[in-house]
Design an enzyme around this catalytic site. Structure first.
Site, PDB file in Angstrom:
ATOM      1  N   ASN A 208      77.994  31.727  38.494  1.00 52.11           N
ATOM      2  CA  ASN A 208      79.363  32.165  38.719  1.00 52.11           C
ATOM      3  C   ASN A 208      79.409  33.067  39.940  1.00 52.11           C
ATOM      4  O   ASN A 208      78.414  33.702  40.293  1.00 52.11           O
ATOM      5  CB  ASN A 208      79.879  32.942  37.497  1.00 52.11           C
ATOM      6  CG  ASN A 208      80.116  32.047  36.299  1.00 52.11           C
ATOM      7  OD1 ASN A 208      80.444  30.879  36.451  1.00 52.11           O
ATOM      8  ND2 ASN A 208      79.950  32.606  35.109  1.00 52.11           N
ATOM      9  N   ASP A 276      78.091  29.617  31.629  1.00 49.61           N
ATOM     10  CA  ASP A 276      78.298  29.033  30.299  1.00 49.61           C
ATOM     11  C   ASP A 276      77.254  27.974  29.965  1.00 49.61           C
ATOM     12  O   ASP A 276      76.935  27.772  28.791  1.00 49.61           O
ATOM     13  CB  ASP A 276      79.694  28.407  30.210  1.00 49.61           C
ATOM     14  CG  ASP A 276      80.791  29.469  30.240  1.00 49.61           C
ATOM     15  OD1 ASP A 276      80.588  30.532  29.637  1.00 49.61           O
ATOM     16  OD2 ASP A 276      81.835  29.235  30.871  1.00 49.61           O
ATOM     17  N   LYS A 286      61.163  20.600  43.828  1.00 49.92           N
ATOM     18  CA  LYS A 286      62.445  20.389  44.501  1.00 49.92           C
ATOM     19  C   LYS A 286      62.856  18.919  44.408  1.00 49.92           C
ATOM     20  O   LYS A 286      62.065  18.019  44.690  1.00 49.92           O
ATOM     21  CB  LYS A 286      62.341  20.806  45.969  1.00 49.92           C
ATOM     22  CG  LYS A 286      63.649  20.627  46.730  1.00 49.92           C
ATOM     23  CD  LYS A 286      63.495  21.022  48.186  1.00 49.92           C
ATOM     24  CE  LYS A 286      64.788  20.747  48.945  1.00 49.92           C
ATOM     25  NZ  LYS A 286      64.668  21.059  50.385  1.00 49.92           N
ATOM     26  N   PRO A 304      73.336  30.848  25.464  1.00 46.56           N
ATOM     27  CA  PRO A 304      73.666  31.715  24.324  1.00 46.56           C
ATOM     28  C   PRO A 304      74.912  32.540  24.618  1.00 46.56           C
ATOM     29  O   PRO A 304      75.134  32.967  25.755  1.00 46.56           O
ATOM     30  CB  PRO A 304      72.419  32.604  24.190  1.00 46.56           C
ATOM     31  CG  PRO A 304      71.718  32.516  25.503  1.00 46.56           C
ATOM     32  CD  PRO A 304      72.009  31.149  26.037  1.00 46.56           C
ATOM     33  N   ASP A 305      75.737  32.736  23.607  1.00 57.59           N
ATOM     34  CA  ASP A 305      76.949  33.541  23.732  1.00 57.59           C
ATOM     35  C   ASP A 305      76.578  34.983  23.409  1.00 57.59           C
ATOM     36  O   ASP A 305      76.560  35.397  22.252  1.00 57.59           O
ATOM     37  CB  ASP A 305      78.024  33.020  22.784  1.00 57.59           C
ATOM     38  CG  ASP A 305      79.389  33.623  23.067  1.00 57.59           C
ATOM     39  OD1 ASP A 305      79.435  34.804  23.489  1.00 57.59           O
ATOM     40  OD2 ASP A 305      80.405  32.927  22.887  1.00 57.59           O
ATOM     41  N   LYS A 338      90.221  34.937  23.272  1.00 59.84           N
ATOM     42  CA  LYS A 338      88.796  35.267  23.390  1.00 59.84           C
ATOM     43  C   LYS A 338      88.447  36.445  22.492  1.00 59.84           C
ATOM     44  O   LYS A 338      87.388  36.456  21.847  1.00 59.84           O
ATOM     45  CB  LYS A 338      88.452  35.580  24.854  1.00 59.84           C
ATOM     46  CG  LYS A 338      86.971  35.840  25.094  1.00 59.84           C
ATOM     47  CD  LYS A 338      86.665  35.963  26.585  1.00 59.84           C
ATOM     48  CE  LYS A 338      85.174  36.120  26.833  1.00 59.84           C
ATOM     49  NZ  LYS A 338      84.855  36.170  28.283  1.00 59.84           N
ATOM     50  N   LYS A 342      85.578  35.796  19.746  1.00 57.64           N
ATOM     51  CA  LYS A 342      84.275  36.461  19.897  1.00 57.64           C
ATOM     52  C   LYS A 342      84.036  37.532  18.836  1.00 57.64           C
ATOM     53  O   LYS A 342      82.893  37.852  18.519  1.00 57.64           O
ATOM     54  CB  LYS A 342      84.166  37.099  21.285  1.00 57.64           C
ATOM     55  CG  LYS A 342      84.397  36.138  22.443  1.00 57.64           C
ATOM     56  CD  LYS A 342      83.246  35.204  22.650  1.00 57.64           C
ATOM     57  CE  LYS A 342      83.457  34.390  23.934  1.00 57.64           C
ATOM     58  NZ  LYS A 342      82.344  33.472  24.206  1.00 57.64           N
TER      59      LYS A 342
END
Length: 400
Positions: A208, A276, A286, A304-305, A338, A342
């Site tokens: 990200n 995610d 490579k 994993p969350d 969320k 969560k």
């Protein structure tokens, strides 16, 4: 917080020395007494007369001034303060401090003092990044010296990068934090920050877009309120603040493990932009173009969350669990969903659409989502946003 405190201010020889005039004024406005010491090089940038006028007392400049030696002496001068502040702390001054040199008044005072020392580094970006300077910084931090800054920005030499001395307000805040117990004293705060890098092969990864600026600012804000901070950071472009326990990781799996090992904590703030998904079939070598136009087939698996796993812990859950939600549409709706999904206590939601300039920028505009509603905050610098959130955390823990 600093009223009645005695500050021994050692002014180093850099262009940033001019900021010390304002620093002296701010400190005296808050009731502190400032005893100034100017290095020989500092006198090329600010005059003893201007420093004396603002400090309300004469500055010290020479080690072998017999009158001063008879009346006070450098040993007494070094110990008559509550805190020694070095600003700007040039590369040369930092090298002297790290090496234990004592060849002028400033370095001798620093060797002789039994009081805490705070430095505000300032130098050219290449000098700051030089391995010798970083070694010296590590030595000084290991010796228990605190540091504030440097900041990123344009420099007098025309270059851009880390090396600008912290602003007077930042230094005053760091001085106040040195004397204050703070509302988070005795608390352990766990903070995650930055992106994670999920390998595709040894030279490519998915991630990200995150500089880690907001997480680093949060760690500094909680530290300044007295907390012990465990700072789990991915490969961010913004360096971690000093005075916190830094745990560096690369992948989401490594971050999850580091978080588990850092618990228990009174509060956990998950500001990291964790990927995610990870590449389930990452290559050991490579990946090369096939030459026939065939594309590599990547298989993805969910990471994993981390937020949910901590928020839903049956035993040892932090009193306060805070997540972040970076959204590009339906900000409040997505953030509230969320929060419920969560199981955390708060969500700090922000709109990271490209036109906002928030992702990777210096400012943030967040909405704090709790179980009682949504509280939109104004657009603030990331440091101001962090300070505001840290105070809310302190208030919540104080009521727990």
């Amino acid at each position: 917080m600093i009223s009645g405190k005695r500050i021994l201010l050692i002014i180093g020889g850099g262009i940033a020395a001019y900021k010390c005039l304002e620093l002296i004024r701010r400190l005296r406005d808050q009731g502190a007494a400032v005893t100034p010491v100017l290095t020989q090089a500092a006198q090329e940038f600010v005059t003893p007369l201007s420093v004396a006028a603002l400090a309300g007392q004469k500055p010290y400049t020479h080690l072998f001034d017999l009158t001063d030696e008879a009346e006070m002496g450098h040993i007494e001068l070094s110990r008559a303060s509550d805190l020694v502040v070095v600003a700007p702390a040039t590369a040369n001054l930092m090298a002297k401090m790290a090496g234990g040199h004592a060849d002028d008044l400033a370095s001798t005072l620093l060797m002789a003092t039994d009081k805490p020392v705070l430095i505000a580094p300032a130098m050219n970006v290449r000098m700051w990044e030089h391995p010798a300077t970083q070694r010296n910084l590590a030595q000084l931090l290991g010796d228990g010296i605190r540091s504030v800054g440097p900041n990123e920005g344009s420099m007098a030499c025309g270059e851009f990068g880390l090396g600008r001395m912290a602003e007077p307000d930042e230094i005053v805040s760091a001085i106040a934090a040195q004397f204050a117990e703070g509302p988070l004293a005795g608390r352990h705060v766990l903070i995650t920050s930055g992106p994670t890098h999920e390998p595709i092969d040894p030279v490519r990864y998915i991630a990200n877009r995150s500089s880690g600026a907001q997480g680093a600012a949060l760690a500094a804000a909680c530290r300044d309120l007295g907390a012990r901070v465990s700072f789990v950071t991915g490969p961010a472009s913004v360096p971690p603040p000093h005075g916190v326990d830094v745990i560096k990781v690369e992948t989401a799996a490594q971050m999850a493990k580091a978080v588990t090992e850092a618990l228990p904590a009174d509060a956990a703030i998950f500001a990291a932009a964790v990927a995610d998904w990870r590449v389930d079939n990452a290559a050991n070598q490579k990946i090369k173009k096939s030459g026939d136009g065939a594309l590599p087939r990547l298989s993805f698996a969910e990471n994993p969350d981390i937020l949910a796993s901590v928020a839903q812990m049956k035993k040892g859950r932090p009193t306060l669990v805070v997540g972040f939600a970076a959204e590009t549409e339906n900000l409040v709706d997505h953030a509230q969903a969320k929060l419920a999904r969560k199981g955390c206590d708060w969500i700090v939601a922000n709109d990271v659409s490209p036109e906002t300039g928030i992702m990777g920028g210096a400012y943030n505009a967040v909405t704090l989502i709790t179980r009682t509603g949504a509280d939109p905050w104004p657009r603030l610098s990331k440091s101001e946003t962090a300070a505001r959130l840290a105070l809310r955390v302190a208030e919540a823990l104080g009521q727990a």
